[in-house]
Design a protein around this motif. Structure first.
Motif, PDB file in Angstrom:
ATOM      1  N   LEU A 109       0.827  -1.209   0.000  1.00 23.70           N
ATOM      2  CA  LEU A 109       0.000   0.000   0.000  1.00 23.70           C
ATOM      3  C   LEU A 109       0.861   1.259   0.000  1.00 23.70           C
ATOM      4  CD1 LEU A 109      -2.801  -1.057   2.517  1.00 23.70           C
ATOM      5  CD2 LEU A 109      -3.204  -0.230   0.197  1.00 23.70           C
ATOM      6  N   LEU A 110       1.882   1.270   0.859  1.00 26.86           N
ATOM      7  CA  LEU A 110       2.715   2.471   0.977  1.00 26.86           C
ATOM      8  C   LEU A 110       3.494   2.735  -0.309  1.00 26.86           C
ATOM      9  CD1 LEU A 110       3.148   4.546   3.159  1.00 26.86           C
ATOM     10  CD2 LEU A 110       5.101   3.225   3.991  1.00 26.86           C
ATOM     11  N   ASN A 111       3.950   1.672  -0.978  1.00 24.34           N
ATOM     12  CA  ASN A 111       4.627   1.846  -2.269  1.00 24.34           C
ATOM     13  C   ASN A 111       3.740   2.580  -3.263  1.00 24.34           C
ATOM     14  OD1 ASN A 111       7.064   0.634  -1.613  1.00 24.34           O
ATOM     15  ND2 ASN A 111       6.476  -1.379  -2.362  1.00 24.34           N
ATOM     16  N   MET A 112       2.466   2.177  -3.318  1.00 22.19           N
ATOM     17  CA  MET A 112       1.543   2.790  -4.276  1.00 22.19           C
ATOM     18  C   MET A 112       1.101   4.171  -3.818  1.00 22.19           C
ATOM     19  SD  MET A 112      -0.770  -0.469  -5.499  1.00 22.19           S
ATOM     20  CE  MET A 112      -1.276  -0.966  -3.845  1.00 22.19           C
ATOM     21  N   GLN A 113       1.010   4.371  -2.519  1.00 25.66           N
ATOM     22  CA  GLN A 113       0.578   5.671  -2.010  1.00 25.66           C
ATOM     23  C   GLN A 113       1.665   6.730  -2.192  1.00 25.66           C
ATOM     24  OE1 GLN A 113      -0.506   4.253   1.874  1.00 25.66           O
ATOM     25  NE2 GLN A 113      -2.560   3.651   1.248  1.00 25.66           N
ATOM     26  N   VAL A 114       2.916   6.346  -2.012  1.00 25.92           N
ATOM     27  CA  VAL A 114       4.026   7.264  -2.324  1.00 25.92           C
ATOM     28  C   VAL A 114       4.141   7.419  -3.836  1.00 25.92           C
ATOM     29  CG1 VAL A 114       6.528   7.562  -2.241  1.00 25.92           C
ATOM     30  CG2 VAL A 114       5.292   6.780  -0.210  1.00 25.92           C
ATOM     31  N   ASN A 115       4.106   6.289  -4.559  1.00 26.69           N
ATOM     32  CA  ASN A 115       4.032   6.276  -6.029  1.00 26.69           C
ATOM     33  C   ASN A 115       5.206   6.990  -6.693  1.00 26.69           C
ATOM     34  OD1 ASN A 115       2.642   5.316  -8.271  1.00 26.69           O
ATOM     35  ND2 ASN A 115       1.497   7.210  -8.564  1.00 26.69           N
ATOM     36  N   SER A 116       6.384   6.921  -6.059  1.00 30.20           N
ATOM     37  CA  SER A 116       7.551   7.618  -6.609  1.00 30.20           C
ATOM     38  C   SER A 116       8.815   6.769  -6.602  1.00 30.20           C
ATOM     39  CB  SER A 116       7.833   8.906  -5.806  1.00 30.20           C
ATOM     40  OG  SER A 116       6.765   9.802  -5.886  1.00 30.20           O
ATOM     41  N   TRP A 117       8.738   5.517  -6.147  1.00 30.56           N
ATOM     42  CA  TRP A 117       9.927   4.658  -6.129  1.00 30.56           C
ATOM     43  C   TRP A 117      10.032   3.953  -7.479  1.00 30.56           C
ATOM     44  CZ3 TRP A 117      11.060   7.467  -2.545  1.00 30.56           C
ATOM     45  CH2 TRP A 117      10.485   7.509  -1.277  1.00 30.56           C
ATOM     46  N   PHE A 118      10.654   4.557  -8.426  1.00 31.34           N
ATOM     47  CA  PHE A 118      10.797   4.102  -9.814  1.00 31.34           C
ATOM     48  C   PHE A 118       9.483   4.244 -10.563  1.00 31.34           C
ATOM     49  CE2 PHE A 118      14.317   1.801  -7.696  1.00 31.34           C
ATOM     50  CZ  PHE A 118      15.353   2.416  -8.369  1.00 31.34           C
ATOM     51  N   GLY A 119       8.383   3.710 -10.066  1.00 31.22           N
ATOM     52  CA  GLY A 119       7.063   3.938 -10.651  1.00 31.22           C
ATOM     53  C   GLY A 119       6.921   3.370 -12.042  1.00 31.22           C
ATOM     54  N   GLY A 120       5.923   3.855 -12.788  1.00 30.82           N
ATOM     55  CA  GLY A 120       5.677   3.382 -14.141  1.00 30.82           C
ATOM     56  C   GLY A 120       6.706   3.941 -15.111  1.00 30.82           C
ATOM     57  N   VAL A 121       6.755   3.375 -16.326  1.00 29.56           N
ATOM     58  CA  VAL A 121       7.727   3.852 -17.311  1.00 29.56           C
ATOM     59  C   VAL A 121       7.471   5.338 -17.599  1.00 29.56           C
ATOM     60  CG1 VAL A 121       8.267   1.658 -18.414  1.00 29.56           C
ATOM     61  CG2 VAL A 121       6.240   2.887 -19.134  1.00 29.56           C
ATOM     62  N   GLY A 122       8.457   6.143 -17.391  1.00 27.86           N
ATOM     63  CA  GLY A 122       8.327   7.577 -17.639  1.00 27.86           C
ATOM     64  C   GLY A 122       7.701   8.319 -16.482  1.00 27.86           C
ATOM     65  N   VAL A 123       6.486   7.977 -16.147  1.00 32.74           N
ATOM     66  CA  VAL A 123       5.743   8.741 -15.140  1.00 32.74           C
ATOM     67  C   VAL A 123       6.264   8.511 -13.733  1.00 32.74           C
ATOM     68  CG1 VAL A 123       3.644   8.896 -16.508  1.00 32.74           C
ATOM     69  CG2 VAL A 123       3.979   6.935 -15.007  1.00 32.74           C
ATOM     70  N   GLY A 124       7.062   7.464 -13.512  1.00 32.40           N
ATOM     71  CA  GLY A 124       7.621   7.230 -12.185  1.00 32.40           C
ATOM     72  C   GLY A 124       8.510   8.375 -11.759  1.00 32.40           C
ATOM     73  N   PHE A 125       9.462   8.753 -12.628  1.00 36.70           N
ATOM     74  CA  PHE A 125      10.307   9.892 -12.293  1.00 36.70           C
ATOM     75  C   PHE A 125       9.492  11.175 -12.263  1.00 36.70           C
ATOM     76  CE2 PHE A 125      12.603  13.655 -13.678  1.00 36.70           C
ATOM     77  CZ  PHE A 125      13.502  13.777 -12.631  1.00 36.70           C
ATOM     78  N   MET A 126       8.477  11.295 -13.102  1.00 35.47           N
ATOM     79  CA  MET A 126       7.684  12.522 -13.135  1.00 35.47           C
ATOM     80  C   MET A 126       6.967  12.754 -11.807  1.00 35.47           C
ATOM     81  SD  MET A 126       6.262  12.279 -17.047  1.00 35.47           S
ATOM     82  CE  MET A 126       5.259  13.743 -16.962  1.00 35.47           C
ATOM     83  N   ASN A 127       6.536  11.674 -11.146  1.00 35.00           N
ATOM     84  CA  ASN A 127       5.944  11.812  -9.814  1.00 35.00           C
ATOM     85  C   ASN A 127       6.997  12.285  -8.812  1.00 35.00           C
ATOM     86  OD1 ASN A 127       3.429  10.922 -10.718  1.00 35.00           O
ATOM     87  ND2 ASN A 127       3.875   8.793 -10.271  1.00 35.00           N
ATOM     88  N   THR A 175      -6.378   2.611  -3.876  1.00 32.94           N
ATOM     89  CA  THR A 175      -4.960   2.953  -3.940  1.00 32.94           C
ATOM     90  C   THR A 175      -4.349   2.439  -5.235  1.00 32.94           C
ATOM     91  OG1 THR A 175      -4.778   2.840  -1.521  1.00 32.94           O
ATOM     92  CG2 THR A 175      -2.739   2.722  -2.784  1.00 32.94           C
ATOM     93  N   SER A 176      -4.659   1.203  -5.585  1.00 28.56           N
ATOM     94  CA  SER A 176      -4.154   0.600  -6.815  1.00 28.56           C
ATOM     95  C   SER A 176      -4.659   1.348  -8.040  1.00 28.56           C
ATOM     96  CB  SER A 176      -4.578  -0.872  -6.876  1.00 28.56           C
ATOM     97  OG  SER A 176      -4.107  -1.486  -8.040  1.00 28.56           O
ATOM     98  N   SER A 177      -5.906   1.777  -8.012  1.00 25.92           N
ATOM     99  CA  SER A 177      -6.477   2.525  -9.138  1.00 25.92           C
ATOM    100  C   SER A 177      -5.806   3.882  -9.281  1.00 25.92           C
ATOM    101  CB  SER A 177      -7.987   2.710  -8.941  1.00 25.92           C
ATOM    102  OG  SER A 177      -8.653   1.467  -8.872  1.00 25.92           O
ATOM    103  N   ALA A 178      -5.641   4.590  -8.172  1.00 32.39           N
ATOM    104  CA  ALA A 178      -5.074   5.936  -8.217  1.00 32.39           C
ATOM    105  C   ALA A 178      -3.599   5.922  -8.605  1.00 32.39           C
ATOM    106  CB  ALA A 178      -5.251   6.629  -6.869  1.00 32.39           C
ATOM    107  N   ALA A 179      -2.897   4.844  -8.257  1.00 36.70           N
ATOM    108  CA  ALA A 179      -1.465   4.749  -8.557  1.00 36.70           C
ATOM    109  C   ALA A 179      -1.199   4.135  -9.925  1.00 36.70           C
ATOM    110  CB  ALA A 179      -0.761   3.934  -7.475  1.00 36.70           C
ATOM    111  N   ASN A 180      -2.253   3.895 -10.717  1.00 37.44           N
ATOM    112  CA  ASN A 180      -2.098   3.227 -12.018  1.00 37.44           C
ATOM    113  C   ASN A 180      -1.373   1.891 -11.865  1.00 37.44           C
ATOM    114  OD1 ASN A 180      -1.696   6.444 -13.272  1.00 37.44           O
ATOM    115  ND2 ASN A 180      -3.321   5.105 -13.977  1.00 37.44           N
ATOM    116  N   ASN A 181      -1.697   1.165 -10.787  1.00 44.56           N
ATOM    117  CA  ASN A 181      -1.013  -0.084 -10.506  1.00 44.56           C
ATOM    118  C   ASN A 181      -1.802  -1.276 -11.040  1.00 44.56           C
ATOM    119  OD1 ASN A 181      -0.377  -2.501  -8.441  1.00 44.56           O
ATOM    120  ND2 ASN A 181       1.418  -1.186  -8.622  1.00 44.56           N
ATOM    121  N   GLY A 182      -3.006  -1.472 -10.549  1.00 47.29           N
ATOM    122  CA  GLY A 182      -3.856  -2.529 -11.085  1.00 47.29           C
ATOM    123  C   GLY A 182      -3.894  -3.809 -10.291  1.00 47.29           C
ATOM    124  N   SER A 183      -2.991  -3.999  -9.313  1.00 47.83           N
ATOM    125  CA  SER A 183      -3.075  -5.189  -8.468  1.00 47.83           C
ATOM    126  C   SER A 183      -4.245  -5.036  -7.505  1.00 47.83           C
ATOM    127  CB  SER A 183      -1.770  -5.395  -7.696  1.00 47.83           C
ATOM    128  OG  SER A 183      -1.506  -4.297  -6.847  1.00 47.83           O
TER     129      SER A 183
END
Length: 474
Positions: free
Chosen positions: A271-289, A373-381
């Protein structure tokens, strides 16, 4: 295959369009081969390439002296697909085929089981979809069980290739920043912060999963292999713990075990990984966060030490700060507001609780919190104890997916565009250094204060409360 309901199709289309790949259906029974290829796999390429194109525009804006230009989206999109995603997907797909992942257009295969009964085994063009689902931090599974399915992830080697594919591009983009801007020290600093956070999450998750469940131990059941509920015996507790931390830190969302069966501390890390949403993140948008928090850290640091708030030669002023703060607060607002609405509905209509949740109390609350949390973080799990294939969850999650993806990415590009138009200011003795360990610590602190502490009360109500009561034997 039987068609999806209108509200489920609404959720599915949005989910894959925005790179989340949240699945309120079972892959092999819910979609035809045509839809899997020409909707799901197509969106997995385009959604990932969109994030990469946005990152490319951000890099050009940061490198710009005062041109005011951030590049051509269409060129970046096509180049991302043809020069990066497609070649890598071909290589990974071939490795997966060698490891036994199906790649065929044949229908279900009829086999005779060891018990002598006949069973129909689903197959299809699996390897191609698995390759891009991991490389593009998409995560949507061809099968309902995702990477826990023996045909989607058959061996320990395929598990390793999948896990490495998830991390490859998000990590590479941080290094691309240093290469493109000719500021490798800055890239190493950012990479170190992200890596330390990721490794900490992996360590906590691995410890929690290898310790086992005290209730099961009290029943006299051997847990020397760790907490194995919801896990595949061919991977074990450690490989599942590693995957769980990696997939939530990178906005990938694929799973090789059921997150609903994770120990409470492991669920907390996810949960915390997705809530912070800045540890590498998705391709491109991870650094943008992460970039949003850099802007905030630069501004606060400048005020603290009496230096001009600048980042890469561009002054950070009120307009950029307002956008950055709004984006930083949008994420917790969407997650907490949606979870509060679902909780209010469940409390005022107890029948909904039994319709939605497989688990009561703290764990049931975590199931609802995890979905948003998964929806907002574009995670999907998902915590799959939640029965999410109904009008309320399909529509509400669909709206969260749209708001979280598009408002964030538009705001981030807006900041890049504003900075690109500003006159470049050469570094001087009064310039705040952003490639030092001190500034890295400052950025990490800002992330914790704004992101992590926003969610601490709700995490206390869910996984932390479950952890405490479980170890007290309640």
């Amino acid at each position: 295959n039987p068609g999806q309901t209108v509200h489920q199709a609404f959720n599915t289309s949005i989910s894959f369009l925005v790179n989340a790949n949240l699945q309120h259906y079972s892959g092999e029974s819910g979609l035809t081969y045509f839809t899997q290829l020409f909707v799901i796999m197509l969106f997995q390429f385009l959604a990932a390439a969109t994030g990469m194109a946005a990152m490319a525009g951000l890099l050009k804006a940061l490198a710009s002296k005062n041109s005011g230009k951030i590049g051509n989206f269409w060129v970046y999109l096509v180049t991302s697909c043809t020069r990066v995603l497609l070649p890598l997907a071909l290589v990974v797909g071939l490795i997966l085929i060698v490891e036994g992942v199906p790649m065929t257009f044949e229908g279900k295969k009829e086999v005779v089981t060891m018990e002598g009964t006949t069973q129909l085994i689903s197959q299809g063009p699996v390897a191609a979809i698995v390759a891009i689902k991991q490389l593009g931090t998409n995560g949507g599974g061809f099968f309902g069980a995702n990477a826990a399915h023996p045909l989607e992830n058959p061996t320990y080697l395929s598990n390793m290739v999948n896990c490495m594919s998830i991390l490859l591009l998000p990590m590479s983009f941080v290094m691309a920043l240093g290469f493109y801007l000719k500021r490798k020290k800055l890239a190493y600093t950012i990479f170190a912060v992200m890596l330390i956070a990721l490794l900490t999450g992996i360590a906590v998750t691995t410890y929690a999963e290898t310790q086992g469940n005290p209730f099961i131990s009290a029943m006299g059941i051997d847990q020397s292999g760790g907490a194995m509920e919801g896990k595949e015996s061919r991977f074990g507790a450690v490989a599942t713990a590693l995957w769980g931390a990696v997939t939530t830190a990178t906005s990938n969302g694929s799973v090789n075990g059921m997150h609903d069966s994770l120990m409470p501390l492991s669920g907390l890390v996810a949960l915390l990984n997705m809530q912070v949403n800045s540890w590498f993140g998705g391709v491109g948008v991870g650094f943008m966060n992460y970039y949003i928090f850099i802007i905030i850290a630069v501004f606060i640091s400048g005020l603290m030490v009496g230096r001009t708030p600048e980042f890469l030669g561009k002054k950070v002023e009120a307009k950029e700060m307002k956008i950055a703060i709004l984006l930083a607060l949008l994420h917790p607002f969407v997650i907490l507001g949606s979870t509060a609405l679902a909780s209010w509905m469940a409390v005022n209509n107890p029948a909904l609780t039994s319709q939605w949740l497989n688990n009561p109390s703290f764990h049931g609350f975590t199931e609802m919190l995890y979905e948003y949390t998964s929806s907002a973080a574009n995670n999907g799990s998902g915590f799959e104890g939640l029965k999410d294939s109904n009008v309320f969850w399909d529509i509400s999650c669909g709206l969260v997916l749209v708001v979280s993806r598009f408002i964030s990415i538009v705001g981030q590009i807006a900041i890049a565009g504003i900075l690109a138009q500003k006159r470049f200011v050469p570094e001087s003795a009064g310039t705040l250094k952003t490639d030092t360990g001190t500034f890295a610590l400052m950025t990490f602190t800002v992330i914790l204060i704004i992101a992590a502490l926003s969610f601490f009360p709700v995490l206390t109500l869910g996984p932390l409360a479950e952890h405490v009561t479980m170890f007290k034997g309640l």
